[in-house]
Design an enzyme around this catalytic site. Structure first.
Site, PDB file in Angstrom:
ATOM      1  N   SER A 110       0.939 126.205  18.925  1.00 37.02           N
ATOM      2  CA  SER A 110      -0.509 125.994  18.848  1.00 37.02           C
ATOM      3  C   SER A 110      -0.850 124.941  17.803  1.00 37.02           C
ATOM      4  O   SER A 110      -1.650 124.033  18.042  1.00 37.02           O
ATOM      5  CB  SER A 110      -1.187 127.328  18.536  1.00 37.02           C
ATOM      6  OG  SER A 110      -2.464 127.118  18.000  1.00 37.02           O
ATOM      7  N   SER A 111      -0.222 125.040  16.625  1.00 40.72           N
ATOM      8  CA  SER A 111      -0.526 124.085  15.547  1.00 40.72           C
ATOM      9  C   SER A 111      -0.126 122.682  15.930  1.00 40.72           C
ATOM     10  O   SER A 111      -0.846 121.714  15.659  1.00 40.72           O
ATOM     11  CB  SER A 111       0.236 124.454  14.270  1.00 40.72           C
ATOM     12  OG  SER A 111      -0.260 125.635  13.749  1.00 40.72           O
TER      13      SER A 111
ATOM     14  N   GLU B 250       3.560 122.726   4.075  1.00 38.40           N
ATOM     15  CA  GLU B 250       2.590 123.718   4.542  1.00 38.40           C
ATOM     16  C   GLU B 250       1.515 123.989   3.476  1.00 38.40           C
ATOM     17  O   GLU B 250       0.333 124.145   3.788  1.00 38.40           O
ATOM     18  CB  GLU B 250       3.325 125.022   4.895  1.00 38.40           C
ATOM     19  CG  GLU B 250       2.435 126.235   5.145  1.00 38.40           C
ATOM     20  CD  GLU B 250       1.655 126.145   6.440  1.00 38.40           C
ATOM     21  OE1 GLU B 250       2.004 125.312   7.291  1.00 38.40           O
ATOM     22  OE2 GLU B 250       0.688 126.904   6.587  1.00 38.40           O
TER      23      GLU B 250
ATOM     24  N   ARG C 299       6.663 140.089  -8.918  1.00 35.40           N
ATOM     25  CA  ARG C 299       5.888 140.132  -7.666  1.00 35.40           C
ATOM     26  C   ARG C 299       6.363 141.237  -6.753  1.00 35.40           C
ATOM     27  O   ARG C 299       7.484 141.684  -6.847  1.00 35.40           O
ATOM     28  CB  ARG C 299       6.121 138.845  -6.876  1.00 35.40           C
ATOM     29  CG  ARG C 299       5.407 137.659  -7.341  1.00 35.40           C
ATOM     30  CD  ARG C 299       5.885 136.457  -6.536  1.00 35.40           C
ATOM     31  NE  ARG C 299       5.304 136.460  -5.185  1.00 35.40           N
ATOM     32  CZ  ARG C 299       5.532 135.498  -4.305  1.00 35.40           C
ATOM     33  NH1 ARG C 299       6.314 134.505  -4.600  1.00 35.40           N
ATOM     34  NH2 ARG C 299       4.965 135.554  -3.119  1.00 35.40           N
TER      35      ARG C 299
ATOM     36  N   ASP D 249     -15.900 113.894  22.613  1.00 32.92           N
ATOM     37  CA  ASP D 249     -15.130 115.147  22.562  1.00 32.92           C
ATOM     38  C   ASP D 249     -13.766 114.802  21.992  1.00 32.92           C
ATOM     39  O   ASP D 249     -13.507 113.668  21.606  1.00 32.92           O
ATOM     40  CB  ASP D 249     -14.991 115.745  23.987  1.00 32.92           C
ATOM     41  CG  ASP D 249     -14.718 117.253  23.946  1.00 32.92           C
ATOM     42  OD1 ASP D 249     -13.784 117.658  23.227  1.00 32.92           O
ATOM     43  OD2 ASP D 249     -15.448 118.008  24.612  1.00 32.92           O
TER      44      ASP D 249
ATOM     45  N   TRP E 211       6.259 137.143   3.220  1.00 29.26           N
ATOM     46  CA  TRP E 211       5.889 136.112   4.208  1.00 29.26           C
ATOM     47  C   TRP E 211       6.908 134.984   4.208  1.00 29.26           C
ATOM     48  O   TRP E 211       6.983 134.205   5.143  1.00 29.26           O
ATOM     49  CB  TRP E 211       4.473 135.576   3.959  1.00 29.26           C
ATOM     50  CG  TRP E 211       4.387 134.449   2.996  1.00 29.26           C
ATOM     51  CD1 TRP E 211       4.308 134.542   1.639  1.00 29.26           C
ATOM     52  CD2 TRP E 211       4.368 133.035   3.295  1.00 29.26           C
ATOM     53  NE1 TRP E 211       4.263 133.287   1.087  1.00 29.26           N
ATOM     54  CE2 TRP E 211       4.293 132.353   2.071  1.00 29.26           C
ATOM     55  CE3 TRP E 211       4.410 132.293   4.471  1.00 29.26           C
ATOM     56  CZ2 TRP E 211       4.263 130.957   1.994  1.00 29.26           C
ATOM     57  CZ3 TRP E 211       4.381 130.896   4.388  1.00 29.26           C
ATOM     58  CH2 TRP E 211       4.303 130.252   3.158  1.00 29.26           C
TER      59      TRP E 211
ATOM     60  N   HIS F 206       6.734 123.751   1.709  1.00 32.85           N
ATOM     61  CA  HIS F 206       5.959 122.988   0.746  1.00 32.85           C
ATOM     62  C   HIS F 206       4.925 122.084   1.401  1.00 32.85           C
ATOM     63  O   HIS F 206       3.758 122.126   1.020  1.00 32.85           O
ATOM     64  CB  HIS F 206       6.791 122.274  -0.310  1.00 32.85           C
ATOM     65  CG  HIS F 206       5.892 121.960  -1.463  1.00 32.85           C
ATOM     66  ND1 HIS F 206       5.481 122.928  -2.347  1.00 32.85           N
ATOM     67  CD2 HIS F 206       5.194 120.860  -1.773  1.00 32.85           C
ATOM     68  CE1 HIS F 206       4.593 122.417  -3.171  1.00 32.85           C
ATOM     69  NE2 HIS F 206       4.397 121.161  -2.855  1.00 32.85           N
TER      70      HIS F 206
ATOM     71  N   TYR G 160       0.318 121.916   1.461  1.00 31.98           N
ATOM     72  CA  TYR G 160      -0.675 120.828   1.503  1.00 31.98           C
ATOM     73  C   TYR G 160      -1.455 120.831   2.806  1.00 31.98           C
ATOM     74  O   TYR G 160      -2.604 120.398   2.839  1.00 31.98           O
ATOM     75  CB  TYR G 160       0.012 119.484   1.214  1.00 31.98           C
ATOM     76  CG  TYR G 160       0.459 119.467  -0.222  1.00 31.98           C
ATOM     77  CD1 TYR G 160      -0.463 119.218  -1.240  1.00 31.98           C
ATOM     78  CD2 TYR G 160       1.745 119.818  -0.583  1.00 31.98           C
ATOM     79  CE1 TYR G 160      -0.096 119.287  -2.560  1.00 31.98           C
ATOM     80  CE2 TYR G 160       2.131 119.892  -1.908  1.00 31.98           C
ATOM     81  CZ  TYR G 160       1.203 119.628  -2.898  1.00 31.98           C
ATOM     82  OH  TYR G 160       1.569 119.717  -4.202  1.00 31.98           O
TER      83      TYR G 160
ATOM     84  N   LYS H 117      -7.670 112.550  -7.646  1.00 34.39           N
ATOM     85  CA  LYS H 117      -8.713 113.095  -6.771  1.00 34.39           C
ATOM     86  C   LYS H 117      -9.757 113.848  -7.589  1.00 34.39           C
ATOM     87  O   LYS H 117     -10.968 113.686  -7.394  1.00 34.39           O
ATOM     88  CB  LYS H 117      -8.096 114.035  -5.716  1.00 34.39           C
ATOM     89  CG  LYS H 117      -7.109 113.339  -4.809  1.00 34.39           C
ATOM     90  CD  LYS H 117      -6.901 114.087  -3.504  1.00 34.39           C
ATOM     91  CE  LYS H 117      -8.084 113.934  -2.602  1.00 34.39           C
ATOM     92  NZ  LYS H 117      -7.877 112.980  -1.516  1.00 34.39           N
TER      93      LYS H 117
ATOM     94  N   THR I  33      -3.014 114.080  -7.554  1.00 32.56           N
ATOM     95  CA  THR I  33      -3.963 115.183  -7.514  1.00 32.56           C
ATOM     96  C   THR I  33      -5.013 115.004  -8.608  1.00 32.56           C
ATOM     97  O   THR I  33      -6.208 115.236  -8.387  1.00 32.56           O
ATOM     98  CB  THR I  33      -3.223 116.527  -7.683  1.00 32.56           C
ATOM     99  OG1 THR I  33      -2.078 116.520  -6.837  1.00 32.56           O
ATOM    100  CG2 THR I  33      -4.108 117.688  -7.321  1.00 32.56           C
TER     101      THR I  33
ATOM    102  N   HIS J  80      11.568 123.166  -5.625  1.00 29.38           N
ATOM    103  CA  HIS J  80      10.978 123.727  -6.856  1.00 29.38           C
ATOM    104  C   HIS J  80      10.551 125.179  -6.651  1.00 29.38           C
ATOM    105  O   HIS J  80      10.165 125.837  -7.601  1.00 29.38           O
ATOM    106  CB  HIS J  80       9.819 122.868  -7.374  1.00 29.38           C
ATOM    107  CG  HIS J  80       8.613 122.837  -6.498  1.00 29.38           C
ATOM    108  ND1 HIS J  80       7.845 121.723  -6.330  1.00 29.38           N
ATOM    109  CD2 HIS J  80       8.035 123.781  -5.727  1.00 29.38           C
ATOM    110  CE1 HIS J  80       6.860 121.982  -5.500  1.00 29.38           C
ATOM    111  NE2 HIS J  80       6.950 123.231  -5.122  1.00 29.38           N
ATOM    112  N   HIS J  81      10.636 125.659  -5.397  1.00 34.29           N
ATOM    113  CA  HIS J  81      10.416 127.094  -5.165  1.00 34.29           C
ATOM    114  C   HIS J  81      11.693 127.881  -5.407  1.00 34.29           C
ATOM    115  O   HIS J  81      11.720 129.089  -5.219  1.00 34.29           O
ATOM    116  CB  HIS J  81       9.957 127.320  -3.718  1.00 34.29           C
ATOM    117  CG  HIS J  81       8.649 126.675  -3.408  1.00 34.29           C
ATOM    118  ND1 HIS J  81       7.444 127.323  -3.559  1.00 34.29           N
ATOM    119  CD2 HIS J  81       8.342 125.432  -2.967  1.00 34.29           C
ATOM    120  CE1 HIS J  81       6.470 126.510  -3.204  1.00 34.29           C
ATOM    121  NE2 HIS J  81       6.976 125.354  -2.848  1.00 34.29           N
TER     122      HIS J  81
ATOM    123  N   HIS K 101      -0.150 140.516   5.005  1.00 30.80           N
ATOM    124  CA  HIS K 101      -1.275 139.842   4.346  1.00 30.80           C
ATOM    125  C   HIS K 101      -0.991 138.340   4.243  1.00 30.80           C
ATOM    126  O   HIS K 101      -1.828 137.512   4.604  1.00 30.80           O
ATOM    127  CB  HIS K 101      -1.516 140.449   2.956  1.00 30.80           C
ATOM    128  CG  HIS K 101      -2.376 139.610   2.057  1.00 30.80           C
ATOM    129  ND1 HIS K 101      -3.734 139.474   2.263  1.00 30.80           N
ATOM    130  CD2 HIS K 101      -2.083 138.854   0.971  1.00 30.80           C
ATOM    131  CE1 HIS K 101      -4.227 138.678   1.323  1.00 30.80           C
ATOM    132  NE2 HIS K 101      -3.254 138.282   0.529  1.00 30.80           N
TER     133      HIS K 101
ATOM    134  N   SER L 149     -14.947 115.917  -0.534  1.00 29.30           N
ATOM    135  CA  SER L 149     -15.311 114.503  -0.627  1.00 29.30           C
ATOM    136  C   SER L 149     -16.533 114.159   0.211  1.00 29.30           C
ATOM    137  O   SER L 149     -17.052 113.048   0.128  1.00 29.30           O
ATOM    138  CB  SER L 149     -14.133 113.622  -0.186  1.00 29.30           C
ATOM    139  OG  SER L 149     -13.003 113.941  -0.952  1.00 29.30           O
TER     140      SER L 149
END
Lengths: 519, 385
Positions: free
Chosen positions: A161-162, A247, A442, A97, A133, A245, A249, A323, A320, A294-295, A68, A260
């Site tokens: 690809s990314s 990722e 979890r 294009d 994951w 991390h 964002y 924004k 943040t 921080h993870h 998932h 926006s």
């Protein structure tokens, strides 16, 4: 349209170099992955509906949570944003294009193979990846099922690809803007995507490095992550989160850009604080590189490290916050209407704020030692991902769909979809805050009866949420088939930007054959 | 405006209801909020948590109120002519600086609390905690006590695939066979490590959560203020039965703790005497099979299954090479030393139990090798002979 001479049928899609065709394929691919990943989430919620093991063996439950996560992150959210970038960036900067159209084709067509590899592992002996994951070593190295190697090659392909998608965005934006469109005149979506593209180019190789080290640990006798051979399992986590991390964002900045555009359009008022929005996005991206640990507040880091990562993380709240305040100020004294895109954008701002404040709580190391690896964390990141990344994408689809198809979607069913989703998303994820605080960890298939009430609410919410997205599919197909009649060129009264002011609806196949003049 | 007032007061009511339920939840360890716990630091963690909850709810409420006001007051029907402004330097400075001040205010107590939580010096006693798939091993370094603690909830209570699970007890999945007994009022240092994958030792009432990492030793500590039973869980995904390896701590006054240590040491001496006796005598096939079945069901069936057919990545033993073709010595060595995901049972099981379980695996489910393994041979294998 007279000189459009592209192939039709299957070969149109296989060989296309057109940014709109490729964007469409990315978006449909992402939607299919969203449904597959969603089905897995429903499998999880089904098992968690009541205490006891009713449906899955705990090992398969772990497979469901792992797949998932992987499918939603790499298959649903990231391709959706690349799809939007393909559709929108050329139209928004006045280009015909993308700059590298053949690479564009390749970067899409890698994805079905990447996910074919990943999904095929479900049918292999020993089962699919079951280590979360985040695939922490040594659970994923020494203890991973044989199919882990398919996962590793799948991740490599997704990364390639990314990176190609990101290179394409950067080259396009820096080379193909219409005359007069200086960097500080670029639409916010383009800005957020350029910044995202830099993040992608910097961190996807790190992920590739991590899975390569896994591969050599598994098969070629190295011990990067095995203490018995002089390695360190914690180093895996440092490398993973150095990717992970930013990722996070990558999965939210384009949604910031989308909000926006939509909020000013339906407030009929220009975006408040454009340049501070750009700087805030850039600072968030910069900060995302220096907060990864921080993870990892419970891995036993030195206290100086914990203090540094706590303080650095809390600083992210400042840009943040800027924004969010800017979006509110954009609405202030505007002239607001609430079409479906605006509803989703508003829900995005409100619920992302909730995910943001729980983020500040999680940043505080002493209390994070209680929150870490509980459902509180699950609640937090689903609040920033579902109402954040996914609502952002849905808002974008409603907002630009009339421009893409030339048809208006059904406002009535769009609103039904919205109200269904917003009720369900809160019913699913809000109770998780409570079960986490009360002590539910979890990634478990079973729990003590004291968590039953909240888990039942979450499960009911999840099934509603899943059903709600079928409505979305209906609205999309209806709109593509003709919808509620033709859309005007400007589509929305308050819409701004080249795609609305300079292009007809639907937008022509080669967006701008002559560069528009931007004043 | 009256509609606006109604909505605003509704919002205030809603927020205060949530806050109220959090506060009200405090005394009875409800299922809504963090627990204040039973150590000084867990209380401080709880206080900091409540403080940050209040501040963050206030910030969020302010943002939501502003959005709600805009949505009601500035809708097109009420405000057909939008303003044109698009920036205000003063405002932007305010909402950059004010959040910074709030964060600085929150950081101060967090730093001092963190420094104290990480200070494991001057401990009165030390307990080594080892995470093993899917149980915990505790070793009291000051009193030579060592035992393994695993889930005691019977499988009938959680296996509900046929919708016929037994009724669940109050501490379902939060109960163990051997509780960790600890004295109150003493600074206890925990040395946390793991044998296989990463686990995480979490007791919410102590605000202690520390990853157990194979090959590394982490340190943390707790000083328990009140006697009682405190339940925790493994917090880091560690494989199939991650959700089934709880922690139970029984905190008792020092005198009671000393008695417990005496009792444990006496039990240990008795167990060693019995094991030596069992190892010395020669076992019959029937005895080995009977004892072996018991050990197998308790320790092996979780992965290899009762019918010996394995599950997923866990290999079958029925008709397997190890249990039928390889020599009994090789088979026994594998059980003693472990292999990849298979734990080392050499330390956990007595020589007699090891001999019995190997014999059982070589003769059950039609393996019928006819081999028997005696405890004496296990002792020789352990000594490397």
């Amino acid at each position: 349209m007279a000189h459009d001479h592209h192939p039709t049928g299957l070969s149109r899609w296989l060989f296309t170099t057109n940014h709109k065709d490729i964007g469409t394929m990315y978006l449909w691919f992402s939607f299919i992955m969203f449904l597959i990943g969603g089905l897995m989430a429903l499998g999880i919620r089904l098992e968690l509906f009541q205490p006891g093991l009713q449906f899955w063996d705990p090992n398969f439950f772990n497979t469901l949570t792992t797949m998932h996560g992987l499918i939603m992150v790499f298959g649903a959210v990231m391709p959706a944003f690349v799809g939007l970038a393909n559709w929108l960036i050329p139209m928004q900067i006045g280009a015909p294009d993308m700059a590298l159209p053949r690479m564009n084709n390749w970067s899409f067509w890698i994805l079905p193979f990447a996910f074919g590899l990943l999904l095929s592992s479900l049918f292999m002996e020993g089962g699919a990846p079951n280590f979360g994951w985040t695939f922490y070593a040594p659970l994923s190295t020494k203890f991973g099922p044989p199919s882990t190697d398919f996962f590793i090659f799948g991740v490599h392909l997704m990364g390639i690809s990314s990176i190609m998608g990101a290179i394409n965005v950067i080259v396009t934006v820096f080379n193909m803007r219409a005359p007069g469109m200086t960097l500080m005149k670029m639409p916010m979506f383009v800005w957020t995507w350029v910044i995202t593209a830099f993040l992608l180019i910097m961190v996807m190789p790190v992920l590739a490095g991590a899975v390569t080290m896994m591969l050599t640990d598994r098969h070629f006798g190295t011990s990067f992550f095995d203490a018995a051979g002089g390695g360190d399992p914690v180093m895996f986590q440092h490398i993973f989160w150095f990717f992970g991390h930013p990722e996070v964002y990558i999965m939210i900045l384009p949604a910031f850009g989308i909000a926006s555009h939509i909020i000013p359009a339906f407030s009929r008022k220009p975006l408040f604080g454009y340049s501070s929005m750009v700087y805030a996005t850039a600072s968030i991206a910069f900060l995302s590189f220096i907060v990864w640990a921080h993870h990892m507040f419970t891995v036993g880091m030195p206290v100086a490290g914990e203090l540094y990562f706590m303080i650095a993380t809390m600083i992210i709240a400042v840009p943040t916050g800027v924004k969010i305040f800017n979006w509110v100020a954009t609405m202030w004294r505007g002239s607001l209407t609430f079409e479906t895109p605006m509803l989703f954008a508003l829900a995005f701002v409100v619920l992302f704020t909730l995910g943001g404040v729980s983020g500040v709580m999680l940043a505080m190391t002493p209390v994070d030692k209680q929150y870490h690896d509980t459902y509180f964390v699950v609640a937090h990141f689903h609040y920033v991902l579902f109402p954040g990344a996914i609502f952002g994408t849905i808002a974008a689809v409603y907002y630009w769909l009339p421009k893409w198809t030339g048809n208006m979607y059904s406002e009535f069913w769009g609103k039904i979809h919205f109200w269904f989703s917003i009720i369900a998303v809160n019913l699913t994820f809000f109770p998780m805050h409570f079960s986490g605080l009360a002590g539910m960890q979890r990634r478990v298939p079973d729990y003590n009866m004291m968590f039953e009430g909240f888990n039942q609410m979450s499960s009911i919410g999840a099934f509603m949420l899943g059903f709600g997205q079928i409505i979305f599919l209906g609205v999309l197909i209806h709109c593509i088939k003709g919808g509620k009649g033709k859309a005007t060129d400007k589509v929305w009264e308050g819409a701004e930007g080249l795609e609305f002011t300079h292009l007809p609806s639907p937008a022509p196949y080669h967006s701008f054959e002559q560069s528009p003049e931007v004043k | 405006m009256s509609l606006l007032k109604k909505v605003m007061s509704g919002l205030v009511l809603f927020v205060s209801m949530i806050m109220g339920s959090l506060w009200a939840a405090e005394p009875e360890y409800s299922t809504l909020n963090l627990r204040p716990g039973v150590t000084d630091n867990s209380q401080l963690v709880y206080d900091l948590h409540m403080e940050v909850v209040v501040i963050m709810f206030a910030v969020a409420a302010l943002v939501f109120a502003a959005i709600l006001f805009a949505v009601i007051r500035f809708r097109k029907s009420k405000n057909p002519n939008p303003a044109k402004f698009s920036h205000s330097t003063t405002l932007e400075i305010i909402w950059t600086v004010v959040p910074m001040l709030i964060l600085i205010y929150l950081t101060k107590p967090a730093i001092s609390l963190l420094l104290d939580m990480e200070d494991t010096s001057k401990a009165d006693m030390t307990v080594q905690v080892t995470g093993i798939q899917w149980k915990w091993k505790y070793k009291y370094l000051d009193s030579d006590i060592e035992f393994i603690s695993s889930l005691s909830t019977p499988a009938e209570q959680y296996n509900d695939y046929e919708r016929n699970a037994a009724e669940k007890g109050e501490n379902y999945l939060l109960e163990v066979d051997n509780e960790v007994v600890l004295p109150i009022g003493k600074k206890i240092r925990f040395l946390i490590t793991a044998d296989d994958v990463i686990h995480s030792w979490w007791v919410p009432d102590f605000a202690v959560k520390m990853d157990a990492i194979p090959g590394f030793v982490n340190e943390t500590w707790a000083k328990i203020n009140e006697p009682g039973i405190y339940r925790g869980v493994c917090a880091e995904l560690c494989g199939r039965l991650h959700g089934f390896m709880p922690i139970v701590v029984r905190a008792v006054p020092q005198a009671e703790y000393d008695q417990w240590v005496e009792k444990k040491l006496a039990e240990k001496a008795e167990a060693e005497r019995l094991a030596a006796e069992a190892a010395a005598r020669s076992w019959s096939m029937e005895d080995l099979m009977a004892q072996g079945k018991e050990v197998y069901e308790a320790k092996c069936a979780v992965c290899h299954q009762s019918n010996g057919e394995g599950l997923g990545t866990f290999p079958a033993l029925k008709g397997s090479k190890v249990a039928t073709v390889d020599s009994a010595d090789d088979h026994a060595r594998l059980v003693i030393l472990g292999l990849n995901a298979m734990p080392k049972f050499g330390e956990e099981l007595s020589d007699a139990d090891l001999a019995a379980v190997v014999t059982y695996e070589r003769n059950a489910w039609g393996n019928d090798t006819g081999d028997t393994v005696q405890p004496g041979r296990i002792a020789e294998l352990k000594a490397g002979k």
